[in-house]
Design an enzyme around this catalytic site. Sequence first.
Site, PDB file in Angstrom:
ATOM      1  N   HIS A  37       0.841  -1.207   0.000  1.00  0.00           N
ATOM      2  CA  HIS A  37       0.000   0.000   0.000  1.00  0.00           C
ATOM      3  C   HIS A  37       0.875   1.256   0.000  1.00  0.00           C
ATOM      4  CE1 HIS A  37      -2.859  -2.860   2.143  1.00  0.00           C
ATOM      5  NE2 HIS A  37      -3.606  -2.424   1.150  1.00  0.00           N
ATOM      6  N   GLY A 147      -2.664  -1.870  -6.994  1.00  0.00           N
ATOM      7  CA  GLY A 147      -1.561  -2.824  -7.111  1.00  0.00           C
ATOM      8  C   GLY A 147      -1.856  -3.868  -8.183  1.00  0.00           C
ATOM      9  N   MET A 184       3.071  -9.218  -0.801  1.00  0.00           N
ATOM     10  CA  MET A 184       2.516  -8.564   0.397  1.00  0.00           C
ATOM     11  C   MET A 184       0.995  -8.563   0.315  1.00  0.00           C
ATOM     12  SD  MET A 184       4.866  -6.532   2.293  1.00  0.00           S
ATOM     13  CE  MET A 184       6.643  -6.464   2.187  1.00  0.00           C
TER      14      MET A 184
END
Length: 280
Positions: A37, A147, A184
């Site tokens: 993020h 993302g 992640m």
Amino acid sequence: MDIIDDPVQYQQQALAWRGEGLTHGFVPTMGALHAGHFRLVEEARRRVDRVSVSLFVNPRQFGPGEDLDKYPRAFERDAEGCRTRGVDVLFAPTPAAMYPEGFQSHVTVERLTAPLCGAARPGHFQGVTTVVMKLFMLAQPSVAFFGWKDAQQFLVLRRMVTDLAIPVEMVGVETVREADGLAMSSRNAYLSPEERAAAPLIYRGLSAARAAFAAGERNTAVLTGLVRQAIESSPLFQLEYADCRSLSELEPLTVSEPGNTLLAVAARLGTTRLIDNIRL
Ligand code: PAF
């Protein structure tokens, strides 16, 4: 950094920035922020005058029996992370503010939401497109950052923006990985130590496929087979899909098209569902 929970106040702030001729980069999130993020925030900070982050665990993109109730929540830590990275506004509305009594409008993107996670999670993408559309109407951003880890989500939202002529530039940012290759994800927090140790097998499989592709392999059954083999080497995993699709339309490919191939994976480790992908 201002923290705003009222959608109208957030919209007014966004309109004020617009009125001053400032560019606004928007990073939508569900919180439990991690380096992936923050990479989006840093990219936004580099490109625009004002940055806002939304933090909203959107109930409408979780199906029955999914992890809405246990989804990690870390408001203070998230706010601190945003503050130290120069975020101007953190928008953190309640579900009641986002979906007031009587709410009944939806945005649906059709073909792109049918395969992969759309097949496994009915209704999920309609929840995503509806909330992101509403967030866009509130934030009125010049640029929005997502993302590539959630590749299908990004392709669906980019389609929505094109189809509905939403004046937002869509930026996809590369997946951020742990040192051992695990993508992640806020959901990594659910993994037991044993599951966490097995989790990098997903990226090991994807990397094997990437190496085979670089060596000239174009048969998608072989490429997905390499992923399957890596994942199934651990009894802790249950593979949901390993699939090669066109990046343009998410159509199934038997022969990989260089520059237009998404190799996407979803697998369960115990009760945790992990996704990852590479583009070839
Ligand atoms: O990727 C996410 O975190 C969510 O799907 C999003 C885009 C914030 C919508 O709730």
